[in-house]
Write an enzyme that holds these catalytic residues in place. Structure first.
Site, PDB file in Angstrom:
ATOM      1  N   VAL A 129      55.785 -15.910 -23.560  1.00  9.75           N
ATOM      2  CA  VAL A 129      56.910 -16.366 -22.743  1.00  9.75           C
ATOM      3  C   VAL A 129      58.174 -16.294 -23.602  1.00  9.75           C
ATOM      4  O   VAL A 129      58.288 -16.989 -24.613  1.00  9.75           O
ATOM      5  CB  VAL A 129      56.690 -17.805 -22.236  1.00  9.75           C
ATOM      6  CG1 VAL A 129      57.879 -18.249 -21.389  1.00  9.75           C
ATOM      7  CG2 VAL A 129      55.387 -17.922 -21.455  1.00  9.75           C
ATOM      8  N   ASP A 130      59.096 -15.422 -23.210  1.00  7.87           N
ATOM      9  CA  ASP A 130      60.376 -15.299 -23.909  1.00  7.87           C
ATOM     10  C   ASP A 130      61.378 -16.263 -23.274  1.00  7.87           C
ATOM     11  O   ASP A 130      61.629 -16.196 -22.066  1.00  7.87           O
ATOM     12  CB  ASP A 130      60.908 -13.869 -23.802  1.00  7.87           C
ATOM     13  CG  ASP A 130      59.987 -12.856 -24.460  1.00  7.87           C
ATOM     14  OD1 ASP A 130      59.369 -13.207 -25.481  1.00  7.87           O
ATOM     15  OD2 ASP A 130      59.889 -11.721 -23.958  1.00  7.87           O
ATOM     16  N   LEU A 131      61.944 -17.149 -24.096  1.00  9.35           N
ATOM     17  CA  LEU A 131      62.905 -18.132 -23.598  1.00  9.35           C
ATOM     18  C   LEU A 131      64.272 -17.906 -24.230  1.00  9.35           C
ATOM     19  O   LEU A 131      64.381 -17.681 -25.442  1.00  9.35           O
ATOM     20  CB  LEU A 131      62.432 -19.555 -23.921  1.00  9.35           C
ATOM     21  CG  LEU A 131      61.140 -20.038 -23.257  1.00  9.35           C
ATOM     22  CD1 LEU A 131      60.882 -21.496 -23.630  1.00  9.35           C
ATOM     23  CD2 LEU A 131      61.209 -19.883 -21.742  1.00  9.35           C
TER      24      LEU A 131
END
Length: 247
Positions: A129-131
């Site tokens: 998950v890229d935040l």
């Protein structure tokens, strides 16, 4: 209880190892096979490789290169990039990959996570998950292919859905830190206080042994993914492969 882990995280494009800053301005670092050989000598916990070409190209994966890499790899190897079906994963496992990571495919289809975990076991399935923060300092899931924040997708709901559909572990990548070597502060990870009941890996800007230790001492973090800090050395960022093992 799994031992806390320190995981070198590598990016490949074509047959080359590359590194960027905040998902941009990627530069050539070296030959991935040679880098794997060096990490073998350093007895790393495991290795994580992302192919950023196959995250956007609509063609099958570079199984030839991945077979060469896995053949040299003396540690558990996780691969991510362009995975969108069970048959691909079956081929990856057949050539020696031990775990796979999906990112965009998970956003588009949570049922893929369920299909993969039910077929191969949740321990084989990682979700990345890229935040990234907006101008007001709020996190959103980031689609790096479109350079776009997914404002209609609540990132905590996204992580929850991934877990509920069978993810075995989750890698949280803090985009604004990636490749900057400015350090990753635990305050950036307060949202992980929810009990996800699975291993959480964090990545983005790790810059020192002290930074690694502080993260791993936290109950929030089970493993740390490290890129630039294990590849570059000194103010001019000379390529010198290093590693730090937990005790």
């Amino acid at each position: 209880m799994l031992r806390k882990r320190v995981i070198p995280t590598l990016l490949i494009r074509g047959n080359k190892l590359i590194k960027g800053v905040k998902f941009k301005n990627h530069s050539y670092v070296g030959d991935p096979i040679n880098i794997v050989k060096i990490f073998n000598e350093k007895y790393v916990d495991e290795l994580l490789i992302f192919d950023i070409d196959f995250s956007i190209l609509k063609q099958d994966l570079n199984y030839k290169l991945l077979k060469e890499i896995s053949g040299e790899c003396n540690m558990p190897l996780t691969y991510g990039g362009g995975i969108n079906n069970v048959d691909q994963v079956r081929k990856l496992f057949a050539i020696g990959i031990e775990k796979i990571s999906i990112n965009s495919s998970a956003i588009q289809n949570y049922k893929l996570i369920k299909s993969l975990s039910s077929t191969f076991g949740s321990q084989s399935v990682m979700v990345t998950v890229d935040l990234k923060k907006n101008i007001f300092g709020n996190y959103y899931v980031f689609d790096w292919r479109k350079n776009k924040l997914l404002k209609k997708l609540n990132y905590q709901d996204h992580i929850k859905f991934c877990v509920e559909n069978g993810a075995g572990e989750v890698l949280i990548n803090i985009v604004d830190n990636e490749g900057t070597l400015k350090g990753l502060n635990l305050n950036e990870l307060n949202f992980l206080k929810g009990d996800y009941k699975l291993p959480i890996i964090v990545s983005g800007g790790i810059n020192s042994t002290e930074n690694i230790n502080n993260l791993l001492k936290s109950d929030l973090v089970d493993a740390v993914g490290v890129g630039a800090n294990f590849i570059f050395h000194g103010p001019h960022k000379g390529v010198v492969i290093s590693y730090y093992r937990t005790s």
